[in-house]
Enzyme design. Sequence first.
Site, short mmCIF file in Angstrom:
data_model
loop_
_atom_site.label_atom_id
_atom_site.label_comp_id
_atom_site.label_asym_id
_atom_site.label_seq_id
_atom_site.Cartn_x
_atom_site.Cartn_y
_atom_site.Cartn_z
CD GLU A 163 31.99 39.05 5.35
OE1 GLU A 163 30.95 38.39 5.23
OE2 GLU A 163 32.89 38.72 6.13
CD GLU A 355 32.52 40.93 10.15
OE1 GLU A 355 32.37 39.70 10.02
OE2 GLU A 355 31.72 41.77 9.69
C1 FCB Z 1 30.64 37.55 8.46
C2 FCB Z 1 29.58 38.62 8.54
C3 FCB Z 1 29.06 38.86 9.94
C4 FCB Z 1 28.94 37.58 10.73
C5 FCB Z 1 30.23 36.78 10.66
C6 FCB Z 1 30.22 35.52 11.46
O1 FCB Z 1 30.58 36.95 7.20
O2 FCB Z 1 30.08 39.84 8.05
O3 FCB Z 1 27.85 39.54 9.84
O4 FCB Z 1 27.86 36.87 10.29
O5 FCB Z 1 30.52 36.48 9.33
#
Ligand code: FCB
Length: 475
Positions: A163, A355
Amino acid sequence: MKFPSDFVWGAATSSYQIEGVEPKHGRGDSVWDDFCRNSGAIKHNHSGVIACDHVNRYRDDVALMKKMGLGAYRFSISWPRVMPEGVGATSETGLGFYDRLVDELLAVGIEPWATLFHWDYPLALHHCGGWLNPASPYWFEEYVGVIIDRLSDRVTNWFTINEPQVFVGLGYGTGEHAPGLKLPISDQILISHRVLQAHGLASRTIRERSKTAPRIGWAPVGVISYPATDNPADVEAARKATFSCSRENVWNNTWFDDPAFLGTYPEDGLKLFEKYLPDSWQRDLEVVAQPMDYLGLNIYRGTAVRAGADGDAEHVGLPVGDPRTAFGWEITPPAMYWGPKFLFERYKKPIIISENGLSNRDWIALDGRVHDPQRIDYTARHLNELGRAINDGVVVNGYFHWSLMDNFEWAEGYDQRFGLVYVDFESQERTPKDSASWYANVIKTNGNSLDDPATIIEARPAPITRSAPTKKESK
Ligand code: FCB
């Protein structure tokens, strides 16, 4: 709905959020250590000093992953744990920790997927100018070389950087995340450029130096606009919005993914930002676009849009009282259909959902279990949408739930629980939530259990038992 038979089912974490500092490791500070100590910006002044104490309890954590039937585990490597000053000397204890974690995973048949940078930047390098220093991509390259030499005989799946939008935007723009700077957009663009170079150099190093054939990607946050209806005009408006880079900030896909996958910055972005780039930017980009095996996407939510009178996207407000996570994030499952679809169509790389998940107000109920139907429902809805994208021809290789266990949620401290496994941060006891057993069943049936909505609430699966009390490791 059918997921491919080799679909990767996993869960994800990151180093600073779970490991704990462990002074015996001789680890160097990261910008997050410093930020937690000094900024006053973390809720309740929490920090990652202990976090989930994973560095001492990783064996129990891997045992829980095995009980859940995870096929893969995405973790990140803490740069200052293995190179306390960021460059130069390495820490054998730090490297040894990742050695043992990887061995433990492989011993129980779980594929390690390693992220090389998930925000815990070495403080020593930050003091040398950090990402603004033109040498910073080469510092990262040196560190990546150390990791590849050490782990690539056993690790084949890599994410370079997690990210960039978030750590640049929040760490160097709004100052909400470490290192807490509020720099103008010109500096954020320069930092993004260095980060892209770092990604390219890292990818090249992985490809050239790995001892086994590597698979490489990165894990940007998918900034998704999705159409409020299937009307082609709305779909087109959503696609344009997803690929536009027309605002003075770093919250977009193309400023990052176009250079990484297509070797160029997007035209609309250059109109805004070219003036902030170093003169050498075109030459610099040559190293950025390396052959990639997949595009990781972190997708939590998206924005519903429709075509306005000029065909451009207009936001469609969500209904009053719309469902939200404990974080207040909107619950928008179609983002998990349209996001992978749009990004696959543009970059033509297999997608990995690196994620997806939600924070929820979880606690241990009187019966000793953690009941989290919202997490089950959210995940089922998102997996259904992902399955729909796959059925419509989008190549998706895997899904990693965020997160394996409750952990340190950055500026929110421990308030936001994202785990499939509940963590009591006082005792460090782990309790798999209902969602962990539910997800175990999804994995076991390769997603077929999702076809039966009854499994979401009614057929509550038998609990995965708690971990036995853990012993600290002596090393
Ligand atoms: C993302 C991050 C991760 C976590 C989630 C909820 O932005 O990559 O580390 O904090 O959100």
